[in-house]
Motif scaffolding. Structure first.
Motif, PDB file in Angstrom:
ATOM      1  N   VAL A 107       0.859  -1.187   0.000  1.00  0.00           N
ATOM      2  CA  VAL A 107       0.000   0.000   0.000  1.00  0.00           C
ATOM      3  C   VAL A 107       0.894   1.235   0.000  1.00  0.00           C
ATOM      4  CG1 VAL A 107      -1.742   1.305   1.266  1.00  0.00           C
ATOM      5  CG2 VAL A 107      -1.822  -1.195   1.261  1.00  0.00           C
ATOM      6  N   HIS A 108       0.665   2.138  -0.938  1.00  0.00           N
ATOM      7  CA  HIS A 108       1.480   3.342  -0.995  1.00  0.00           C
ATOM      8  C   HIS A 108       0.878   4.454  -0.140  1.00  0.00           C
ATOM      9  CE1 HIS A 108       4.338   1.963  -3.945  1.00  0.00           C
ATOM     10  NE2 HIS A 108       3.363   1.519  -4.716  1.00  0.00           N
ATOM     11  N   GLY A 109       1.752   5.170   0.557  1.00  0.00           N
ATOM     12  CA  GLY A 109       1.317   6.323   1.327  1.00  0.00           C
ATOM     13  C   GLY A 109       0.940   6.039   2.762  1.00  0.00           C
ATOM     14  N   LYS A 110       0.510   4.839   3.077  1.00  0.00           N
ATOM     15  CA  LYS A 110       0.113   4.503   4.459  1.00  0.00           C
ATOM     16  C   LYS A 110       0.269   3.009   4.715  1.00  0.00           C
ATOM     17  CE  LYS A 110      -4.752   4.566   3.008  1.00  0.00           C
ATOM     18  NZ  LYS A 110      -6.107   5.070   3.317  1.00  0.00           N
ATOM     19  N   ALA A 111       1.396   2.458   4.294  1.00  0.00           N
ATOM     20  CA  ALA A 111       1.639   1.023   4.440  1.00  0.00           C
ATOM     21  C   ALA A 111       1.840   0.651   5.907  1.00  0.00           C
ATOM     22  CB  ALA A 111       2.859   0.624   3.625  1.00  0.00           C
ATOM     23  N   ARG A 112       1.441  -0.546   6.254  1.00  0.00           N
ATOM     24  CA  ARG A 112       1.667  -1.071   7.597  1.00  0.00           C
ATOM     25  C   ARG A 112       2.837  -2.055   7.545  1.00  0.00           C
ATOM     26  NH1 ARG A 112      -2.401   0.558  10.864  1.00  0.00           N
ATOM     27  NH2 ARG A 112      -1.648  -0.772  12.545  1.00  0.00           N
ATOM     28  N   ILE A 113       3.571  -2.122   8.632  1.00  0.00           N
ATOM     29  CA  ILE A 113       4.726  -3.000   8.725  1.00  0.00           C
ATOM     30  C   ILE A 113       4.257  -4.440   8.899  1.00  0.00           C
ATOM     31  CG2 ILE A 113       6.807  -3.540  10.055  1.00  0.00           C
ATOM     32  CD1 ILE A 113       6.723  -0.549  10.982  1.00  0.00           C
ATOM     33  N   MET A 114       4.742  -5.320   8.038  1.00  0.00           N
ATOM     34  CA  MET A 114       4.400  -6.740   8.138  1.00  0.00           C
ATOM     35  C   MET A 114       5.476  -7.529   8.885  1.00  0.00           C
ATOM     36  SD  MET A 114       1.556  -6.503   6.597  1.00  0.00           S
ATOM     37  CE  MET A 114       1.068  -8.215   6.480  1.00  0.00           C
ATOM     38  N   ASP A 115       6.744  -7.137   8.692  1.00  0.00           N
ATOM     39  CA  ASP A 115       7.846  -7.871   9.305  1.00  0.00           C
ATOM     40  C   ASP A 115       9.089  -6.987   9.306  1.00  0.00           C
ATOM     41  OD1 ASP A 115       9.205  -9.946  10.485  1.00  0.00           O
ATOM     42  OD2 ASP A 115       9.605 -11.031   8.615  1.00  0.00           O
ATOM     43  N   ILE A 116      10.004  -7.277  10.213  1.00  0.00           N
ATOM     44  CA  ILE A 116      11.300  -6.602  10.242  1.00  0.00           C
ATOM     45  C   ILE A 116      12.380  -7.672  10.357  1.00  0.00           C
ATOM     46  CG2 ILE A 116      12.776  -4.909  11.403  1.00  0.00           C
ATOM     47  CD1 ILE A 116      10.254  -3.672  12.593  1.00  0.00           C
ATOM     48  N   ILE A 117      13.341  -7.632   9.434  1.00  0.00           N
ATOM     49  CA  ILE A 117      14.457  -8.576   9.440  1.00  0.00           C
ATOM     50  C   ILE A 117      15.726  -7.755   9.664  1.00  0.00           C
ATOM     51  CG2 ILE A 117      15.631 -10.407   8.152  1.00  0.00           C
ATOM     52  CD1 ILE A 117      13.050 -10.554   6.401  1.00  0.00           C
ATOM     53  N   PRO A 118      16.118  -7.554  10.935  1.00  0.00           N
ATOM     54  CA  PRO A 118      17.182  -6.583  11.253  1.00  0.00           C
ATOM     55  C   PRO A 118      18.594  -7.161  11.197  1.00  0.00           C
ATOM     56  CG  PRO A 118      16.221  -7.400  13.267  1.00  0.00           C
ATOM     57  CD  PRO A 118      15.513  -8.114  12.148  1.00  0.00           C
ATOM     58  N   ASP A 119      18.859  -8.098  10.267  1.00  0.00           N
ATOM     59  CA  ASP A 119      20.155  -8.770  10.230  1.00  0.00           C
ATOM     60  C   ASP A 119      21.312  -7.781  10.061  1.00  0.00           C
ATOM     61  OD1 ASP A 119      18.664 -11.034  10.439  1.00  0.00           O
ATOM     62  OD2 ASP A 119      18.978 -11.730   8.387  1.00  0.00           O
ATOM     63  N   ARG A 120      21.155  -6.821   9.151  1.00  0.00           N
ATOM     64  CA  ARG A 120      22.256  -5.889   8.888  1.00  0.00           C
ATOM     65  C   ARG A 120      22.491  -4.971  10.085  1.00  0.00           C
ATOM     66  NH1 ARG A 120      22.229  -3.409   2.871  1.00  0.00           N
ATOM     67  NH2 ARG A 120      24.330  -2.869   3.606  1.00  0.00           N
TER      68      ARG A 120
END
Length: 415
Positions: A107-120
């Motif tokens: 969704v553009h403009g108001k996307a919701r976070i589905m996942d975070i992969i903080p490896d870096r």
């Protein structure tokens, strides 16, 4: 060693001098023995300037291209802040939202976070680096860049803190904590030492601009310890946590207001099952949020009802488009209204709080158009002409005035 997520808003990094101040603050945090992950917003008015340029070229720009454009403001901030930290002799590395591992819905403009992969991020932390992340942005699974909408950098910081199990998420802004009301309106507003997630969520959703509701929801769900502080001084901030201690006699903790309110009334609607579902279903399909809803009594098989929205013209157009399926006598609208709200966990056990609010507002010569209540808040929709006087009168009536005036460090942060 504690792990800190530190979010700096647009006013905090609004120019090179402020950027250098922020860099020094981050280095000081590292010198105290902490690991630092920093989230930044776009500098000052950068976002507004980008929008203005887009509108000059195309009054209705494609949503995808707007996201491509809007993310550049935060990317500029992250790179410049990393450079400032390097100048102080420390290693810093900047990441865009997608490099930091933010995966979002398409969704553009108001996307919701589905996942975070903080490896870096975790790899860079293990190397002793300071990480600077561009807020407000992520990427879909198929590689499309998205933005999170209003409050997106707050949400980025809190979500990241949850993903990497940070000990604290500090939100740095132009005021040094959560106040009993907007200190730009009431100079003697009281700073709160702490506030519960529920109270903060009510204040944020009702118009308080220090934290965005999505960020507070994320913090509450993931038990993230939030601290709101000023980037312009070293004063202690306000802690947002599960349960805040109740000070003796404190019934109302804060007063919020929303200036972007319109009331729409639909008159002469048939009193049959499914009418409200049809109206508000049509509004929901167009992404229009409805707040307060009031239905009057039924007369001759017909009812009137009113509701508040922030997008008046769009909402009226939707209502008019369904008149063929939902006959009504008339639709009216009234904009330039404001919603004033009092919030406090102490309201649960103290009768008469709402009545006092109504009395204070009436003594300012202001009529109340709509009312909404919950266990810890009461909201009134009024004309916006005497807003400042109403806020000041309520603030005094609920014993929220402080002796000292508030320090405000810069223009209001927006994300």
């Amino acid at each position: 060693m504690s792990l800190y997520v530190m979010k700096f808003g647009g006013s905090s990094v609004g120019n090179t001098e402020r950027m250098q101040r922020v860099a020094r603050r981050i280095v000081e945090k590292q010198d105290e023995g902490h690991q630092c992950v920093v989230v930044v917003s776009a500098m000052g008015d950068t976002t507004d300037e980008l929008i203005d340029q887009a509108m000059l070229l195309n009054p209705e720009p494609p949503a995808r291209e707007m996201d491509m454009l809007m993310t550049t403001g935060e990317q500029m901030s992250m790179a410049l802040l990393s450079m400032a930290i390097h100048q102080l002799g420390r290693e810093a590395v900047s990441f865009t939202g997608w490099q930091a591992g933010f995966r979002t819905e398409p969704v553009h403009g108001k996307a919701r976070i589905m996942d975070i992969i903080p490896d870096r991020i975790q790899a860079a932390l293990s190397q002793g680096k300071i990480i600077v992340v561009a807020g407000f942005q992520g990427m879909t699974p198929d590689g499309e860049i998205t933005t999170f909408g209003r409050g997106g950098s707050d949400t980025t910081a809190v979500a990241l803190a949850a993903a990497i199990n940070a000990d604290v998420c500090e939100i740095y802004t132009d005021v040094d904590g959560i106040y009993s009301t907007d200190p730009r309106v009431v100079k003697c507003a009281t700073k709160l030492k702490e506030i519960s997630y529920d109270e903060m969520l009510e204040l944020a959703s009702l118009g308080a601009a220090v934290l965005h509701p999505r960020a507070v929801e994320y913090a509450k769900h993931n038990k993230v310890r939030l601290v709101v502080r000023s980037s312009f001084n070293n004063n202690e901030g306000t802690v947002v946590k599960e349960e805040a201690s109740m000070e003796q006699g404190v019934v109302v903790s804060g007063i919020a207001f929303d200036k972007n309110v319109a009331r729409i009334s639909i008159l002469g609607v048939s009193d049959t099952p499914g009418v409200l579902a049809q109206v508000f279903g049509a509004l929901a399909q167009e992404g229009i949020n409805v707040d307060i809803i009031v239905q009057s009594g039924v007369k001759n098989g017909e009812a009137d009802f009113s509701f508040t929205v922030s997008e008046c013209d769009r909402a009226v157009a939707v209502i008019e488009s369904i008149k063929g399926q939902l006959p009504y006598r008339e639709v009216t609208s009234e904009d330039h209204l404001v919603k004033v709200s009092i919030v406090g966990a102490g309201m649960i056990s103290h009768p008469g709080v709402a009545a006092q609010m109504f009395d204070v507002i009436s003594k300012q010569g202001v009529s109340i158009k709509m009312v909404s209540t919950s266990e810890i808040k009461t909201s009134c929709v009024i004309d916006g002409n005497n807003l400042d006087e109403v806020i000041k009168a309520l603030h005094t009536a609920y014993n929220l005035d402080a002796e000292q005036q508030v320090f405000v460090g810069g223009p209001q942060d927006r994300r």
